[in-house]
Enzyme design. Structure first.
Site, PDB file in Angstrom:
ATOM      1  N   ALA A   1       0.890  -1.171   0.000  1.00  0.00           N
ATOM      2  CA  ALA A   1       0.000   0.000   0.000  1.00  0.00           C
ATOM      3  C   ALA A   1       0.921   1.213   0.000  1.00  0.00           C
ATOM      4  O   ALA A   1       1.886   1.264   0.763  1.00  0.00           O
ATOM      5  CB  ALA A   1      -0.878  -0.007   1.241  1.00  0.00           C
ATOM      6  N   SER A   2       0.638   2.184  -0.863  1.00  0.00           N
ATOM      7  CA  SER A   2       1.551   3.322  -1.036  1.00  0.00           C
ATOM      8  C   SER A   2       1.556   4.236   0.189  1.00  0.00           C
ATOM      9  O   SER A   2       0.689   4.156   1.063  1.00  0.00           O
ATOM     10  CB  SER A   2       1.155   4.118  -2.275  1.00  0.00           C
ATOM     11  OG  SER A   2       0.954   3.260  -3.375  1.00  0.00           O
TER      12      SER A   2
END
Ligand code: SAH
Length: 220
Positions: free
Chosen positions: A61-62
């Site tokens: 997940a960024s």
């Protein structure tokens, strides 16, 4: 929604604000969407750190402040139709859904897309359509898009994505090598498109017909 993370979430919003995201609408959107709901249980305790986190299948997940920067740079308006490439956890999808009228998001790994769907349904996001497939060819069915966000690094700009932008539409995509990329802003014009470098970044690879070949992943 249980709010045992409320204080941590407020600290994250403050961090995003310190990183130059001043627009209240965007900060509010990050406040509305509980990031832990999109992450594996094992990393819940880190959900409100401003950092990428593992979501399985070698993906991450960024970083939230980078996602907020994407959204600020794209100057989204409530009536926009947005295409996201790399649904991943679905967290950014959910933030986008609270800001624009329709979000279309493509993910190549089915289990991630299914898990994102579950999280989005739990939060009752009704304006999101998900597709499992190769996002480097875009999603022609709902084109043209006012904005396109690519959440994985590409060796070059995939032509189909430019084609699926509306005139005046904006796209953010990390372009470079597998090790490091430059985030590029593409603006579609009546006669072609403009490209400008925004900043250095490091994303997981965009794997597909107009991205990296699958074989270049396994060789390493
Ligand atoms: N915004 C997501 C980022 C996930 S990482 C989040 O914050 O959770 C990038 C995602 O892009 C990964 O899930 C990866 O599987 C996906 N991806 C890579 N190549 C793709 C492609 N060609 N089409 C669609 N998704 C792709």
């Amino acid at each position: 929604m249980s709010d045992r993370f409320a204080a941590q979430r407020r600290a994250l919003i403050e961090r995003i604000r310190e990183r130059g995201i001043g627009e209240l609408e965007i900060l509010r959107a990050f406040d509305l969407v509980p990031r832990h709901e999109f992450l594996p249980q094992a990393v819940h305790h880190r959900a409100y750190e401003d950092t990428p986190l593992p979501i399985g299948f070698g993906q991450t997940a960024s970083q939230p402040s980078l996602q907020a920067l994407y959204i600020q740079l794209l100057k989204l308006s409530p009536s926009d139709k947005v295409l996201e490439i790399g649904t991943g956890s679905g967290f950014q999808t959910s933030v986008l859904a609270s800001l624009v009228s329709n979000v279309y998001s493509v993910e190549r790994l089915r289990p991630l897309s299914l898990s994102a769907r579950e999280s989005l349904d739990r939060l009752r996001a009704s304006n999101v359509a998900l597709l499992v497939g190769d996002g480097t060819i875009g999603w022609a069915r709902y084109a043209p898009y006012d904005a396109i966000l690519v959440a994985a690094g590409s060796p070059s700009i995939p032509e189909p994505l430019v084609e699926q932008l509306a005139v005046g539409g904006r796209m953010l995509i990390p372009v470079g090598t597998r090790e490091g990329q430059k985030l590029q802003m593409i603006v579609k014009t009546a006669s072609g498109y403009n490209v400008r470098d925004v900043k250095e970044c490091t994303f997981v690879p965009l794997v597909g017909r107009f991205g990296w070949a699958e074989s270049t992943l396994t060789e390493r």
